[in-house]
Scaffold this active site. Structure first.
Site, PDB file in Angstrom:
ATOM      1  N   SER A  50      -1.593   2.906  -2.168  1.00  0.00           N
ATOM      2  CA  SER A  50      -0.406   1.969  -0.979  1.00  0.00           C
ATOM      3  C   SER A  50      -1.123   1.998  -0.038  1.00  0.00           C
ATOM      4  CB  SER A  50       0.716   2.893  -0.762  1.00  0.00           C
ATOM      5  OG  SER A  50       2.088   2.867  -0.201  1.00  0.00           O
ATOM      6  N   ASP A 178       4.469  -0.513  -5.906  1.00  0.00           N
ATOM      7  CA  ASP A 178       3.960   0.243  -5.289  1.00  0.00           C
ATOM      8  C   ASP A 178       3.218   1.529  -5.840  1.00  0.00           C
ATOM      9  OD1 ASP A 178       3.168   2.923  -3.935  1.00  0.00           O
ATOM     10  OD2 ASP A 178       4.006   2.028  -2.179  1.00  0.00           O
TER      11      ASP A 178
END
Length: 353
Positions: A50, A178
Protein backbone atom coordinates in the site's frame (compact mmCIF):
# COMPACT_ATOMS: atom_id res chain seq x y z
CA UNK A 1 41.42 -17.77 15.36
CA UNK A 2 38.64 -15.31 14.63
CA UNK A 3 35.72 -16.85 12.82
CA UNK A 4 34.44 -14.89 9.81
CA UNK A 5 31.13 -13.16 10.37
CA UNK A 6 28.25 -14.89 8.59
CA UNK A 7 27.01 -13.27 5.38
CA UNK A 8 24.38 -10.63 6.06
CA UNK A 9 21.27 -10.23 3.90
CA UNK A 10 19.14 -7.25 4.88
CA UNK A 11 15.44 -6.74 4.22
CA UNK A 12 13.48 -3.52 4.64
CA UNK A 13 9.74 -4.17 5.12
CA UNK A 14 7.32 -1.23 4.97
CA UNK A 15 3.73 -1.55 6.18
CA UNK A 16 0.64 0.04 4.71
CA UNK A 17 -1.50 2.59 6.51
CA UNK A 18 -2.76 5.30 4.18
CA UNK A 19 -1.67 8.82 5.09
CA UNK A 20 0.08 7.38 8.15
CA UNK A 21 2.83 6.45 5.69
CA UNK A 22 4.10 9.99 6.26
CA UNK A 23 5.59 8.61 9.48
CA UNK A 24 7.46 5.93 7.51
CA UNK A 25 8.70 8.37 4.88
CA UNK A 26 9.98 10.84 7.49
CA UNK A 27 11.87 8.10 9.35
CA UNK A 28 13.54 6.99 6.13
CA UNK A 29 14.33 10.58 5.16
CA UNK A 30 16.09 11.04 8.50
CA UNK A 31 18.04 7.80 7.99
CA UNK A 32 19.14 8.97 4.54
CA UNK A 33 20.25 12.28 6.01
CA UNK A 34 22.28 10.41 8.61
CA UNK A 35 24.09 8.11 6.16
CA UNK A 36 24.21 10.70 3.35
CA UNK A 37 23.15 8.08 0.83
CA UNK A 38 19.99 6.41 -0.49
CA UNK A 39 18.66 4.05 2.18
CA UNK A 40 18.19 1.38 -0.52
CA UNK A 41 21.98 1.00 -0.69
CA UNK A 42 21.81 -0.56 2.78
CA UNK A 43 19.26 -3.26 1.92
CA UNK A 44 19.38 -6.34 -0.30
CA UNK A 45 15.60 -6.52 -0.70
CA UNK A 46 12.85 -3.97 -0.08
CA UNK A 47 9.20 -4.98 0.42
CA UNK A 48 6.26 -2.64 0.81
CA UNK A 49 2.48 -2.78 0.83
CA UNK A 50 0.00 0.00 0.00
CA UNK A 51 1.61 3.35 0.96
CA UNK A 52 4.58 1.24 2.05
CA UNK A 53 4.65 -0.16 -1.48
CA UNK A 54 4.67 3.32 -2.99
CA UNK A 55 7.57 4.27 -0.71
CA UNK A 56 9.40 0.99 -1.47
CA UNK A 57 9.16 1.60 -5.22
CA UNK A 58 10.49 5.12 -4.79
CA UNK A 59 13.41 3.87 -2.69
CA UNK A 60 14.23 1.18 -5.27
CA UNK A 61 14.51 3.97 -7.86
CA UNK A 62 16.65 5.97 -5.40
CA UNK A 63 14.04 8.70 -5.21
CA UNK A 64 14.92 10.51 -1.95
CA UNK A 65 12.57 9.67 0.90
CA UNK A 66 12.36 13.41 1.60
CA UNK A 67 10.52 13.76 -1.69
CA UNK A 68 7.82 11.40 -0.43
CA UNK A 69 7.57 13.47 2.74
CA UNK A 70 7.07 16.59 0.63
CA UNK A 71 4.48 14.91 -1.58
CA UNK A 72 2.39 13.69 1.35
CA UNK A 73 2.77 16.90 3.33
CA UNK A 74 1.84 19.22 0.46
CA UNK A 75 -0.75 17.10 -1.34
CA UNK A 76 -2.14 14.74 1.30
CA UNK A 77 -5.34 16.75 1.72
CA UNK A 78 -5.86 16.68 -2.06
CA UNK A 79 -5.36 12.92 -2.18
CA UNK A 80 -7.85 12.41 0.67
CA UNK A 81 -10.39 15.00 -0.41
CA UNK A 82 -13.86 13.54 -0.02
CA UNK A 83 -16.19 13.38 -2.97
CA UNK A 84 -19.90 12.77 -3.20
CA UNK A 85 -20.42 9.04 -2.71
CA UNK A 86 -23.85 8.62 -1.05
CA UNK A 87 -22.16 7.83 2.30
CA UNK A 88 -19.79 5.42 0.56
CA UNK A 89 -22.63 3.27 -0.77
CA UNK A 90 -22.51 4.34 -4.41
CA UNK A 91 -18.73 4.62 -4.77
CA UNK A 92 -15.56 4.99 -2.70
CA UNK A 93 -15.34 8.28 -0.79
CA UNK A 94 -11.96 9.20 -2.33
CA UNK A 95 -10.81 9.35 -5.94
CA UNK A 96 -7.41 7.85 -6.77
CA UNK A 97 -6.95 10.19 -9.73
CA UNK A 98 -4.93 12.83 -7.87
CA UNK A 99 -2.57 10.22 -6.41
CA UNK A 100 -1.99 8.74 -9.86
CA UNK A 101 -1.24 12.21 -11.26
CA UNK A 102 1.28 12.94 -8.54
CA UNK A 103 3.03 9.58 -8.89
CA UNK A 104 3.19 10.06 -12.68
CA UNK A 105 5.19 13.26 -12.27
CA UNK A 106 8.77 13.38 -13.50
CA UNK A 107 10.10 13.78 -9.95
CA UNK A 108 8.45 10.53 -8.93
CA UNK A 109 7.87 7.58 -11.25
CA UNK A 110 6.96 9.15 -14.58
CA UNK A 111 6.47 6.42 -17.19
CA UNK A 112 9.30 4.25 -15.90
CA UNK A 113 8.74 0.52 -15.61
CA UNK A 114 9.65 -1.82 -12.75
CA UNK A 115 12.77 -2.91 -14.63
CA UNK A 116 14.16 0.60 -14.08
CA UNK A 117 14.59 -0.04 -10.35
CA UNK A 118 18.20 -0.16 -9.22
CA UNK A 119 17.38 -2.33 -6.19
CA UNK A 120 15.32 -5.47 -5.61
CA UNK A 121 11.74 -4.80 -4.61
CA UNK A 122 8.64 -6.86 -3.79
CA UNK A 123 5.10 -5.39 -3.81
CA UNK A 124 1.96 -7.37 -2.77
CA UNK A 125 -1.47 -6.71 -4.27
CA UNK A 126 -4.64 -8.71 -4.85
CA UNK A 127 -5.74 -9.57 -8.37
CA UNK A 128 -9.49 -9.29 -7.88
CA UNK A 129 -10.10 -10.58 -11.41
CA UNK A 130 -8.55 -13.94 -10.54
CA UNK A 131 -9.21 -13.90 -6.79
CA UNK A 132 -5.54 -14.58 -6.07
CA UNK A 133 -2.68 -12.75 -4.37
CA UNK A 134 -0.23 -11.15 -6.76
CA UNK A 135 3.28 -10.10 -5.85
CA UNK A 136 5.09 -7.78 -8.25
CA UNK A 137 8.86 -8.32 -8.25
CA UNK A 138 11.90 -6.92 -9.95
CA UNK A 139 13.60 -9.45 -12.29
CA UNK A 140 15.99 -10.76 -9.63
CA UNK A 141 15.22 -14.40 -10.47
CA UNK A 142 15.47 -16.05 -13.84
CA UNK A 143 11.74 -16.90 -13.78
CA UNK A 144 10.59 -13.31 -13.07
CA UNK A 145 10.10 -12.40 -16.71
CA UNK A 146 7.04 -10.16 -16.95
CA UNK A 147 6.63 -7.78 -14.03
CA UNK A 148 9.62 -5.68 -15.07
CA UNK A 149 7.62 -4.50 -18.10
CA UNK A 150 4.80 -2.97 -16.01
CA UNK A 151 4.72 0.74 -15.26
CA UNK A 152 5.70 1.54 -11.69
CA UNK A 153 2.70 3.87 -11.37
CA UNK A 154 0.35 0.99 -12.16
CA UNK A 155 1.95 -1.27 -9.56
CA UNK A 156 1.87 1.53 -6.98
CA UNK A 157 -1.81 2.20 -7.62
CA UNK A 158 -2.66 -1.52 -7.54
CA UNK A 159 -1.07 -2.14 -4.13
CA UNK A 160 -2.71 0.96 -2.60
CA UNK A 161 -6.30 0.50 -3.84
CA UNK A 162 -7.66 0.22 -0.30
CA UNK A 163 -11.25 -1.08 -0.21
CA UNK A 164 -13.80 1.37 1.25
CA UNK A 165 -11.35 4.22 0.59
CA UNK A 166 -10.44 4.06 -3.10
CA UNK A 167 -11.91 2.31 -6.13
CA UNK A 168 -10.29 -0.80 -7.57
CA UNK A 169 -7.40 -0.13 -9.93
CA UNK A 170 -7.38 -1.66 -13.39
CA UNK A 171 -4.41 -2.31 -15.63
CA UNK A 172 -3.27 -5.15 -17.87
CA UNK A 173 -6.98 -6.07 -18.17
CA UNK A 174 -7.16 -7.03 -14.49
CA UNK A 175 -8.66 -5.32 -11.44
CA UNK A 176 -6.48 -4.96 -8.37
CA UNK A 177 -7.12 -4.34 -4.66
CA UNK A 178 -4.82 -3.27 -1.83
CA UNK A 179 -2.31 -5.94 -0.82
CA UNK A 180 -2.90 -4.98 2.80
CA UNK A 181 -5.82 -7.38 2.89
CA UNK A 182 -3.34 -10.26 3.23
CA UNK A 183 0.15 -8.79 3.66
CA UNK A 184 -0.03 -5.34 5.20
CA UNK A 185 3.28 -6.10 6.94
CA UNK A 186 5.22 -7.80 4.10
CA UNK A 187 8.28 -8.96 6.04
CA UNK A 188 7.37 -12.65 5.93
CA UNK A 189 6.85 -12.52 2.16
CA UNK A 190 10.26 -10.92 1.78
CA UNK A 191 11.94 -13.58 3.96
CA UNK A 192 10.32 -16.28 1.83
CA UNK A 193 11.59 -14.62 -1.37
CA UNK A 194 15.08 -14.31 0.08
CA UNK A 195 15.11 -18.01 0.92
CA UNK A 196 13.53 -19.48 -2.20
CA UNK A 197 14.32 -16.98 -4.97
CA UNK A 198 17.71 -15.77 -3.77
CA UNK A 199 18.75 -18.96 -1.92
CA UNK A 200 19.72 -17.21 1.29
CA UNK A 201 19.89 -19.14 4.53
CA UNK A 202 17.51 -17.96 7.23
CA UNK A 203 20.54 -17.50 9.50
CA UNK A 204 21.83 -14.80 7.13
CA UNK A 205 18.61 -12.78 7.01
CA UNK A 206 18.10 -9.59 8.99
CA UNK A 207 14.84 -7.64 8.79
CA UNK A 208 14.03 -4.05 9.66
CA UNK A 209 10.26 -3.50 9.59
CA UNK A 210 8.77 -0.02 9.78
CA UNK A 211 5.14 0.48 10.79
CA UNK A 212 2.78 3.42 10.38
CA UNK A 213 1.72 4.15 13.96
CA UNK A 214 -1.14 1.74 13.41
CA UNK A 215 -4.03 1.87 15.84
CA UNK A 216 -5.10 -1.34 17.53
CA UNK A 217 -8.76 -1.98 16.73
CA UNK A 218 -10.57 -3.25 19.80
CA UNK A 219 -14.19 -3.75 20.73
CA UNK A 220 -16.36 -1.25 22.54
CA UNK A 221 -18.05 -3.42 25.22
CA UNK A 222 -21.09 -1.14 25.20
CA UNK A 223 -21.77 -1.66 21.49
CA UNK A 224 -24.43 -3.94 20.06
CA UNK A 225 -22.96 -7.47 19.83
CA UNK A 226 -25.24 -9.00 17.21
CA UNK A 227 -22.72 -8.78 14.35
CA UNK A 228 -24.80 -6.55 12.10
CA UNK A 229 -23.89 -3.35 10.28
CA UNK A 230 -24.65 -1.23 13.35
CA UNK A 231 -22.44 -3.47 15.49
CA UNK A 232 -19.47 -3.09 13.14
CA UNK A 233 -19.94 0.38 11.72
CA UNK A 234 -22.40 2.31 13.82
CA UNK A 235 -25.06 4.47 12.21
CA UNK A 236 -23.06 5.08 9.02
CA UNK A 237 -22.97 1.79 7.04
CA UNK A 238 -19.83 2.90 5.16
CA UNK A 239 -17.86 2.61 8.42
CA UNK A 240 -18.33 -1.16 8.51
CA UNK A 241 -15.87 -2.11 5.70
CA UNK A 242 -13.40 0.50 6.93
CA UNK A 243 -13.40 -0.95 10.43
CA UNK A 244 -13.07 -4.50 9.12
CA UNK A 245 -10.15 -3.44 6.91
CA UNK A 246 -8.55 -1.65 9.86
CA UNK A 247 -8.97 -4.69 12.10
CA UNK A 248 -7.49 -6.94 9.41
CA UNK A 249 -4.31 -4.91 8.90
CA UNK A 250 -3.87 -4.35 12.64
CA UNK A 251 -4.02 -8.08 13.43
CA UNK A 252 -1.76 -8.94 10.48
CA UNK A 253 0.93 -6.60 11.72
CA UNK A 254 0.81 -8.10 15.19
CA UNK A 255 1.02 -11.64 13.78
CA UNK A 256 3.89 -10.78 11.43
CA UNK A 257 5.79 -9.13 14.28
CA UNK A 258 5.33 -12.21 16.47
CA UNK A 259 6.40 -14.69 13.79
CA UNK A 260 9.42 -12.73 12.57
CA UNK A 261 10.67 -12.31 16.14
CA UNK A 262 10.59 -16.11 16.50
CA UNK A 263 11.96 -16.88 13.04
CA UNK A 264 14.83 -14.38 13.25
CA UNK A 265 15.90 -14.19 16.92
CA UNK A 266 18.15 -11.18 17.35
CA UNK A 267 17.96 -10.39 13.63
CA UNK A 268 14.58 -8.65 13.47
CA UNK A 269 13.78 -5.08 14.47
CA UNK A 270 10.39 -3.33 14.35
CA UNK A 271 10.41 0.46 14.23
CA UNK A 272 7.02 1.90 15.16
CA UNK A 273 5.20 4.04 17.72
CA UNK A 274 2.05 3.43 19.70
CA UNK A 275 -0.68 6.02 19.48
CA UNK A 276 -1.87 7.50 22.75
CA UNK A 277 -5.58 8.14 23.20
CA UNK A 278 -5.18 11.83 22.40
CA UNK A 279 -2.94 11.39 19.34
CA UNK A 280 -5.10 8.59 17.94
CA UNK A 281 -7.94 11.08 17.49
CA UNK A 282 -5.78 13.12 15.12
CA UNK A 283 -4.34 10.25 13.07
CA UNK A 284 -6.04 7.90 10.61
CA UNK A 285 -5.64 6.34 7.19
CA UNK A 286 -7.58 9.18 5.59
CA UNK A 287 -6.70 12.06 7.93
CA UNK A 288 -4.23 14.40 6.23
CA UNK A 289 -4.81 17.73 7.98
CA UNK A 290 -2.36 19.85 9.97
CA UNK A 291 -2.98 17.94 13.20
CA UNK A 292 -2.26 14.58 11.54
CA UNK A 293 0.89 15.93 9.92
CA UNK A 294 2.12 17.31 13.22
CA UNK A 295 1.65 14.00 15.03
CA UNK A 296 3.21 11.85 12.29
CA UNK A 297 6.19 14.08 11.56
CA UNK A 298 6.85 14.78 15.23
CA UNK A 299 6.72 11.13 16.24
CA UNK A 300 8.95 10.09 13.32
CA UNK A 301 11.56 12.74 14.20
CA UNK A 302 11.74 11.54 17.79
CA UNK A 303 11.82 7.88 16.80
CA UNK A 304 14.56 8.38 14.18
CA UNK A 305 16.74 10.09 16.78
CA UNK A 306 16.40 7.03 19.02
CA UNK A 307 17.00 4.62 16.14
CA UNK A 308 20.14 6.32 14.88
CA UNK A 309 21.70 5.93 18.31
CA UNK A 310 20.47 2.36 18.82
CA UNK A 311 22.96 -0.52 18.85
CA UNK A 312 20.28 -2.76 17.32
CA UNK A 313 19.75 -0.51 14.30
CA UNK A 314 23.26 0.77 13.64
CA UNK A 315 24.31 -2.44 11.82
CA UNK A 316 21.41 -1.94 9.40
CA UNK A 317 22.62 1.54 8.51
CA UNK A 318 26.27 0.45 8.16
CA UNK A 319 25.62 -2.51 5.86
CA UNK A 320 26.43 -1.95 2.18
CA UNK A 321 24.36 -4.18 -0.07
CA UNK A 322 26.24 -5.52 -3.11
CA UNK A 323 24.76 -4.65 -6.53
CA UNK A 324 21.72 -6.77 -7.33
CA UNK A 325 21.67 -9.22 -10.21
CA UNK A 326 18.84 -8.57 -12.66
CA UNK A 327 18.10 -11.04 -15.44
CA UNK A 328 15.91 -8.87 -17.65
CA UNK A 329 14.97 -5.26 -18.33
CA UNK A 330 16.99 -2.10 -18.72
CA UNK A 331 19.15 -2.89 -15.69
CA UNK A 332 19.90 -6.45 -16.76
CA UNK A 333 23.49 -7.34 -15.88
CA UNK A 334 23.42 -11.03 -16.76
CA UNK A 335 24.71 -12.17 -20.22
CA UNK A 336 21.99 -13.81 -22.31
CA UNK A 337 23.94 -17.05 -22.58
CA UNK A 338 24.24 -17.22 -18.82
CA UNK A 339 20.48 -16.58 -18.45
CA UNK A 340 19.75 -19.46 -20.81
CA UNK A 341 22.06 -21.78 -18.87
CA UNK A 342 20.50 -20.88 -15.52
CA UNK A 343 16.98 -21.24 -16.94
CA UNK A 344 17.80 -24.74 -18.19
CA UNK A 345 19.16 -25.79 -14.78
CA UNK A 346 16.15 -24.34 -12.92
CA UNK A 347 13.72 -26.17 -15.16
CA UNK A 348 15.70 -29.38 -14.85
CA UNK A 349 15.35 -29.45 -11.06
CA UNK A 350 11.81 -28.07 -10.92
CA UNK A 351 9.38 -30.55 -9.28
CA UNK A 352 6.98 -32.28 -11.63
CA UNK A 353 3.30 -31.47 -11.30
Amino acid sequence: MNEAAPPRFQILALSGGGFRGLYTAKLLADFEDEINAPIATRFDLIAGTSIGGIIALALALEVPASRIVTLLTEYGEEIFRRRWSLAGIWRAPFSSRRLAELLSGSEMFGDRVLGACAHRVLIPAINYSTGRPQIFKTPHHVNFKRDHKFRIVDIAMATSAAPAYFSRYTFNNNQFVDGGLYANAPGLLAVHDAQYSLLRSVSEIHVMAIGTMSSKFTVNPRRNREGGTYDWGGINPSNMPKRLFGLSISVQEALSDFMLAHLLPGRYVLVDDDLTDQRSRAVGMDKADQAAREVLLGAASERSKICIGSRDLQPFLRHLAPPATFFYGENSNMPSGRVASITARVHAVAPSR
